[in-house]
Design a protein around this motif. Sequence first.
Motif, mmCIF file in Angstrom:
data_model
loop_
_atom_site.group_PDB
_atom_site.id
_atom_site.type_symbol
_atom_site.label_atom_id
_atom_site.label_comp_id
_atom_site.label_asym_id
_atom_site.label_seq_id
_atom_site.Cartn_x
_atom_site.Cartn_y
_atom_site.Cartn_z
ATOM 1 N N LEU A 118 0.884 -1.279 -0.072
ATOM 2 C CA LEU A 118 -0.057 0.066 0.013
ATOM 3 C C LEU A 118 0.880 1.373 0.036
ATOM 4 O O LEU A 118 2.011 1.233 0.511
ATOM 5 C CB LEU A 118 -0.990 0.011 1.196
ATOM 6 C CG LEU A 118 -1.894 -1.214 1.311
ATOM 7 C CD1 LEU A 118 -1.360 -2.226 2.198
ATOM 8 C CD2 LEU A 118 -3.389 -0.703 1.899
ATOM 9 N N ASP A 119 0.208 2.447 -0.451
ATOM 10 C CA ASP A 119 0.851 3.569 -0.434
ATOM 11 C C ASP A 119 0.321 4.451 0.446
ATOM 12 O O ASP A 119 -0.793 4.841 0.415
ATOM 13 C CB ASP A 119 0.650 4.372 -1.946
ATOM 14 C CG ASP A 119 1.727 5.345 -2.340
ATOM 15 O OD1 ASP A 119 1.956 6.125 -1.362
ATOM 16 O OD2 ASP A 119 2.182 5.498 -3.140
ATOM 17 N N TYR A 120 1.332 5.105 1.543
ATOM 18 C CA TYR A 120 0.613 5.794 2.363
ATOM 19 C C TYR A 120 0.974 7.285 2.215
ATOM 20 O O TYR A 120 1.211 8.058 3.169
ATOM 21 C CB TYR A 120 1.438 5.548 3.924
ATOM 22 C CG TYR A 120 0.442 4.663 4.790
ATOM 23 C CD1 TYR A 120 -0.551 5.311 5.346
ATOM 24 C CD2 TYR A 120 0.931 3.212 4.969
ATOM 25 C CE1 TYR A 120 -1.183 4.426 6.462
ATOM 26 C CE2 TYR A 120 -0.125 2.474 5.736
ATOM 27 C CZ TYR A 120 -0.999 2.935 6.455
ATOM 28 O OH TYR A 120 -1.753 2.580 7.651
ATOM 29 N N PHE A 121 0.832 7.729 0.947
ATOM 30 C CA PHE A 121 0.960 9.304 1.049
ATOM 31 C C PHE A 121 -0.269 9.880 1.206
ATOM 32 O O PHE A 121 -1.439 9.471 1.261
ATOM 33 C CB PHE A 121 1.663 9.441 -0.545
ATOM 34 C CG PHE A 121 0.224 9.696 -1.555
ATOM 35 C CD1 PHE A 121 -0.003 10.654 -1.974
ATOM 36 C CD2 PHE A 121 0.201 8.252 -2.148
ATOM 37 C CE1 PHE A 121 -1.035 10.843 -2.902
ATOM 38 C CE2 PHE A 121 -1.028 8.369 -3.361
ATOM 39 C CZ PHE A 121 -1.309 9.592 -3.466
ATOM 40 N N ARG A 122 -0.172 11.115 1.390
ATOM 41 C CA ARG A 122 -1.216 12.094 1.647
ATOM 42 C C ARG A 122 -0.960 13.315 0.815
ATOM 43 O O ARG A 122 0.308 13.763 0.689
ATOM 44 C CB ARG A 122 -1.678 12.262 3.299
ATOM 45 C CG ARG A 122 -0.693 13.166 3.883
ATOM 46 C CD ARG A 122 -1.134 13.449 5.213
ATOM 47 N NE ARG A 122 -0.142 14.389 5.932
ATOM 48 C CZ ARG A 122 -0.511 15.352 6.859
ATOM 49 N NH1 ARG A 122 -1.593 15.502 7.456
ATOM 50 N NH2 ARG A 122 0.494 15.997 7.398
ATOM 51 N N ILE A 155 5.635 5.304 0.074
ATOM 52 C CA ILE A 155 5.034 6.602 0.454
ATOM 53 C C ILE A 155 5.577 7.461 -0.706
ATOM 54 O O ILE A 155 6.491 7.884 -0.865
ATOM 55 C CB ILE A 155 5.478 6.869 1.690
ATOM 56 C CG1 ILE A 155 4.868 8.394 2.042
ATOM 57 C CG2 ILE A 155 6.968 7.024 2.005
ATOM 58 C CD1 ILE A 155 4.469 8.928 3.504
ATOM 59 N N HIS A 156 4.519 8.071 -1.617
ATOM 60 C CA HIS A 156 4.899 8.950 -2.430
ATOM 61 C C HIS A 156 4.475 10.242 -2.056
ATOM 62 O O HIS A 156 3.486 10.892 -1.808
ATOM 63 C CB HIS A 156 3.912 9.008 -3.698
ATOM 64 C CG HIS A 156 4.150 7.869 -4.883
ATOM 65 N ND1 HIS A 156 3.756 6.647 -4.705
ATOM 66 C CD2 HIS A 156 5.017 7.997 -5.867
ATOM 67 C CE1 HIS A 156 4.251 5.931 -5.543
ATOM 68 N NE2 HIS A 156 4.972 6.787 -6.385
ATOM 69 N N TYR A 213 9.321 -1.513 4.754
ATOM 70 C CA TYR A 213 9.093 -0.157 4.411
ATOM 71 C C TYR A 213 9.971 0.289 3.460
ATOM 72 O O TYR A 213 11.259 0.206 3.486
ATOM 73 C CB TYR A 213 9.291 0.611 5.640
ATOM 74 C CG TYR A 213 9.261 1.951 5.507
ATOM 75 C CD1 TYR A 213 8.240 2.985 5.210
ATOM 76 C CD2 TYR A 213 10.484 2.912 6.231
ATOM 77 C CE1 TYR A 213 8.408 4.185 4.994
ATOM 78 C CE2 TYR A 213 10.635 4.183 5.975
ATOM 79 C CZ TYR A 213 9.441 4.908 5.583
ATOM 80 O OH TYR A 213 9.705 6.200 5.357
ATOM 81 N N ARG A 214 9.416 0.934 2.064
ATOM 82 C CA ARG A 214 10.163 1.248 1.075
ATOM 83 C C ARG A 214 10.022 2.793 0.697
ATOM 84 O O ARG A 214 9.335 3.206 -0.141
ATOM 85 C CB ARG A 214 9.603 0.583 -0.100
ATOM 86 C CG ARG A 214 10.368 0.727 -1.349
ATOM 87 C CD ARG A 214 10.047 -0.216 -2.662
ATOM 88 N NE ARG A 214 8.524 -0.094 -2.861
ATOM 89 C CZ ARG A 214 8.141 0.356 -4.196
ATOM 90 N NH1 ARG A 214 8.868 0.507 -4.912
ATOM 91 N NH2 ARG A 214 6.997 0.386 -4.309
ATOM 92 N N PRO A 215 10.911 3.810 1.494
ATOM 93 C CA PRO A 215 10.825 5.078 1.162
ATOM 94 C C PRO A 215 11.530 5.532 0.174
ATOM 95 O O PRO A 215 12.652 4.740 -0.301
ATOM 96 C CB PRO A 215 11.231 5.684 2.636
ATOM 97 C CG PRO A 215 12.218 4.643 3.012
ATOM 98 C CD PRO A 215 11.722 3.238 2.652
ATOM 99 N N PHE A 216 11.293 6.786 -0.566
ATOM 100 C CA PHE A 216 12.157 7.330 -1.490
ATOM 101 C C PHE A 216 12.531 6.321 -2.468
ATOM 102 O O PHE A 216 13.845 6.435 -2.836
ATOM 103 C CB PHE A 216 13.414 7.928 -0.807
ATOM 104 C CG PHE A 216 13.165 8.839 0.390
ATOM 105 C CD1 PHE A 216 12.460 9.902 0.292
ATOM 106 C CD2 PHE A 216 13.606 8.578 1.461
ATOM 107 C CE1 PHE A 216 12.224 10.986 1.170
ATOM 108 C CE2 PHE A 216 13.405 9.323 2.714
ATOM 109 C CZ PHE A 216 12.797 10.617 2.421
#
Length: 575
Positions: A118-122, A155-156, A213-216
Amino acid sequence: MRDSKQFITILLTTAVYLLFMVSCPFLDTEEIPPSEYIRPLDPDENAPNPDIFGITIDPNATINTRKLYTWMQQLSSRTTDKIISGQHIGDKFPERDFDVTVLALFEETGKWPAMIGLDYFRGVSFDGEKITDSEKKTDIIIDYWAQGGIITVNIHLINPWTGGNSNDKSFNGGMYSDAYTPGTLAYKNLKEDFDHLADHLLKIQDEGVSILYRPFHEVNGDWFWWHHSDPEQFIQLWRYWKDYLMEERGVHNLLYVFSPNAGIWDRPPHMYYPGDEYVDIISLDAYKDNLMDLSVRDYTDFIRLKKGIGKPFGFMELGRNFNNHMHSETWDQLNMIEALKYKFTNAVFWQSGGSWECSGIPVNMAIVDLPHAYELMVEEPLVLTRDELTDLTVFREAALAYSTYYCQKISPVDTDLEPLIPSSNVKSQRWAYSFRRPPADWVNTSFDDSTWKKGMAPFGSPWIKPLPVLPRYQFKFDDIKKQLYLRKKFEFTETLPKQLIIRTFILGGKVEFYLNGIKIADLERNHETYAYTDIVLKANALDALQKGTNVLAIQCIGNLSWGDFFIDVGLYTSE
């Protein structure tokens, strides 16, 4: 004269080439034979190292996180059941996307993917839509983990300088370093997003869930704002926010995945590597119609340069070239597993993207939307599906069981009944609960249960067999846990119904039900009753129901000599 000009031309060409090579130190100048780009990985390259099993970059990682990591580190040595299947479910409409990707895949193949993402961006999505609510994603994560699955989150992040989406690369007069420098506007905005993320991660951590967890991601490409032509700038960004989540916010249920794009875009992937002390897992994002053409050097460069030794490797995004819309319905996704089987032999996971539309053209990326889904999920011996993670459940402390919010409805549900509180075989609910005897007014609507723990129904012992739904919160009644108290608030705005019905599944104890302080039922079930039962309540229950906020309170009295207990409850109306 002609020879002289030719000599000068050759000399100038050579000088320009040497100047280019000196000015571009990131290019690997050693001579690499073509076979190096297409050869399969040697089985000994980055072989599992038992000396570092379970050693995450977070010294305070949760038990489940360390055990998940240990299990993943051992997968590459297997000859079958070694590649974790994954399906990303999108970002804006998690419930719908879950249904059309993950649930649809189960309905077609009888298999759930071992991992969902899932993508947790807001903030601002790619099409300008505001995205702020992450609660549904959190519920999906908790549920899928509890059913035995693995979770990955990316997370975008919105552009912290402009407020635009992640593809907005403007610094608006600022500098890249503002993103990790306290006191700047970009830092303030970015901190708000990481705090939003941390709030949900901590809630998930409390449920025992561990996350890849896959940031950036895809930093070596130039399409996201976190890209920088100087890798050292990005490394500082990664390290700062890793430390913030871990040390400042106390998030300890993460395995950090470094996930650049496959191929040399602005720089080779390995140049952006934050360091072994800051990365748990190495991944690549790769989209290519023929994945057998992928260069193994995108990964072996890490090993050759002594980076990421012993860390699990895989593909967090893997699939066809999605710019080729004509291949949407015909691309053979078995091509993915062939590449993992014969070239990237150390890979232990892949994740397929979700499907979407681009200018009205379908871009089918989900496993269920492409040919050979059944062959991939059922017949391929290398692929792990969720039901095949049985050895992983041994690693998990408490082996959390599940609610069935997104599972098949196991018990028949009367469509004429309207739920006030659905039972868990329809949609699991979060209840307030306590094992300590509360004050006498605990059944009333005015009672403050904010200090009680919160958990998803059903509750009880997982080893009672058979059960239509396994308990989300697991326990046995003993000398400490002698009674269980439950409270659930719900809203009622309709006219009074003709009937009020409790749907129950109770084993091993006595249960008392209270609605807004009024006792409405007193039930007991023996151990031979393995089914939901609908109980039509008497008139006093209807009298207790009121417009506005209501509270259903339940007291469970267990059998201490036997210990095992199970309860699931729904409240329904009927005309």
